[in-house]
Design an enzyme around this catalytic site. Structure first.
Site, PDB file in Angstrom:
ATOM      1  N   ARG A  40     -23.124  -8.745   2.032  1.00 31.56           N
ATOM      2  CA  ARG A  40     -22.051  -9.280   1.185  1.00 31.56           C
ATOM      3  C   ARG A  40     -22.039 -10.809   1.157  1.00 31.56           C
ATOM      4  NH1 ARG A  40     -17.142  -6.771   4.563  1.00 31.56           N
ATOM      5  NH2 ARG A  40     -16.031  -7.026   2.592  1.00 31.56           N
ATOM      6  N   GLY A  55      -3.318   5.250  16.682  1.00 28.43           N
ATOM      7  CA  GLY A  55      -4.313   6.276  16.409  1.00 28.43           C
ATOM      8  C   GLY A  55      -3.702   7.585  15.948  1.00 28.43           C
ATOM      9  N   ALA A  62       3.115   6.408  14.865  1.00 26.63           N
ATOM     10  CA  ALA A  62       3.263   5.082  14.277  1.00 26.63           C
ATOM     11  C   ALA A  62       4.705   4.658  14.483  1.00 26.63           C
ATOM     12  CB  ALA A  62       2.918   5.089  12.791  1.00 26.63           C
ATOM     13  N   ASP A  67      -6.007   2.271   5.385  1.00 34.01           N
ATOM     14  CA  ASP A  67      -5.626   1.858   4.033  1.00 34.01           C
ATOM     15  C   ASP A  67      -4.702   2.896   3.407  1.00 34.01           C
ATOM     16  OD1 ASP A  67      -7.548  -0.156   4.477  1.00 34.01           O
ATOM     17  OD2 ASP A  67      -9.118   1.088   3.576  1.00 34.01           O
TER      18      ASP A  67
END
Length: 325
Positions: A112, A234, A238, A264
């Site tokens: 990239r 993980g 959360a 995401d």
């Protein structure tokens, strides 16, 4: 007004998306019979999952004037994302990555350097695609790409939250291979402290800022500034700190095919919950449900559960949710 209550569509996701060459069927790269072409980008992943949830989403980036760039643009647009803010650069290529599956982990080789997206600068802020945003979503990948990209992120986070024209969501998303200069801990901490909404993994925070960060509360002590802080542990749970306290939701059991893209997806689900006006707990649940869609596929994007299934799980009692966790 809280950070959560300021979240409005469209959500504008700014960052690079690359073409991804993936062994098909899955095998170590040196033994692969063939390679399939997919797309990979944290911010476009968020935009696509937001669109899946019916939230207006726009992706802002740059692509090369090449077949990979045209393929990426077409696939993201086909997912219902507004791509009017994507530039085509006739002088720089679209970034590329190659996945190398192995029994212990999937290694990723990046190509990239000098890509079209790495040439983005703070002038992006002057474009209508960003100025009309209700929320801007960024990740810690972008500032690692080039000095210009770092300046772009800094400019989006420059005003204080009270003076900012739109809230900014920031996923720390630390990619060690991109931070060869050793500045990641300082730079990412500084950006996280200036964002309105922050996503970070507990293990990620420990790797960046010290193993003494034993739990989500310790991360909150390090990052008291964001109006909303989400700490992901993980497959355990959360935790979200939103100014009213801490809210925890355990992760659901999922047969994991590949973890890439789950973070995401979680961010998109959580943001979609906030935009819908859901409680923090329900937004966390929607984050987990969306992450589960990514965990169950080899690519970055998997299908969401049936809407009736999602509604039922959002309405579930704590005991009912825990039974699936």
């Amino acid at each position: 007004m809280t950070a959560a209550s300021r979240v409005r569509p469209p959500v504008v996701c700014v960052g690079e998306t690359m073409a991804a060459l993936v062994p098909d069927p899955a095998a170590p790269l040196e033994e692969a019979a063939g390679l399939g072409v997919r797309i990979a980008g944290a911010e476009s992943n968020v935009a696509v999952y937001l669109a899946d949830h019916g939230v207006p989403a726009r992706w802002v980036s740059a692509l090369g004037d090449d077949p990979f760039g045209r393929r990426i643009l077409g696939e993201v647009a086909a997912a219902g994302v507004d791509v009017s803010g994507v530039r085509t650069d006739p002088h720089r290529p679209t970034g590329l990555l190659v996945k190398d599956p192995a029994p212990d982990a999937t290694r990723v080789h990046y190509y990239r350097r000098g890509s079209a997206a790495s040439a983005l600068t703070a002038d992006v802020l002057e474009e209508d695609a960003v100025r009309t945003a209700g929320l801007v979503h960024l990740s810690g990948i972008t500032p690692a790409l080039s000095p210009g990209c770092r300046a772009l992120v800094a400019a989006l986070l420059d005003p204080s939250p009270s003076q900012r024209p739109r809230p900014v969501s920031f996923d720390v998303n630390h990619r060690p291979a991109l931070w060869t200069d050793g500045t990641a801990p300082e730079v990412l901490l500084g950006f996280a402290r200036r964002a309105d909404i922050v996503f970070v993994g507990l293990d990620e925070a420990q790797a960046l800022w010290g193993g003494e960060l034993k739990d989500a509360e310790a991360v909150r002590e390090l990052l008291p500034e964001p109006g909303v802080l989400v700490v992901k542990d993980g497959g355990t749970d959360a935790a979200a700190f939103d100014g009213t306290g801490v809210h925890r939701v355990p992760a659901r059991r999922v047969d994991v095919v590949e973890p890439v893209g789950a973070g995401d997806a979680f961010a998109a689900g959580f943001l979609a919950g906030l935009i819908r006006g859901e409680s923090t707990v329900r937004a966390l649940r929607l984050g987990h449900l969306t992450a589960g869609a990514a965990l169950g596929v080899t690519g970055d994007h998997g299908p969401l559960p049936d809407p009736a299934r999602i509604a039922g799980l959002l309405d579930a009692t704590v005991r009912e949710w825990a039974a699936e966790s």
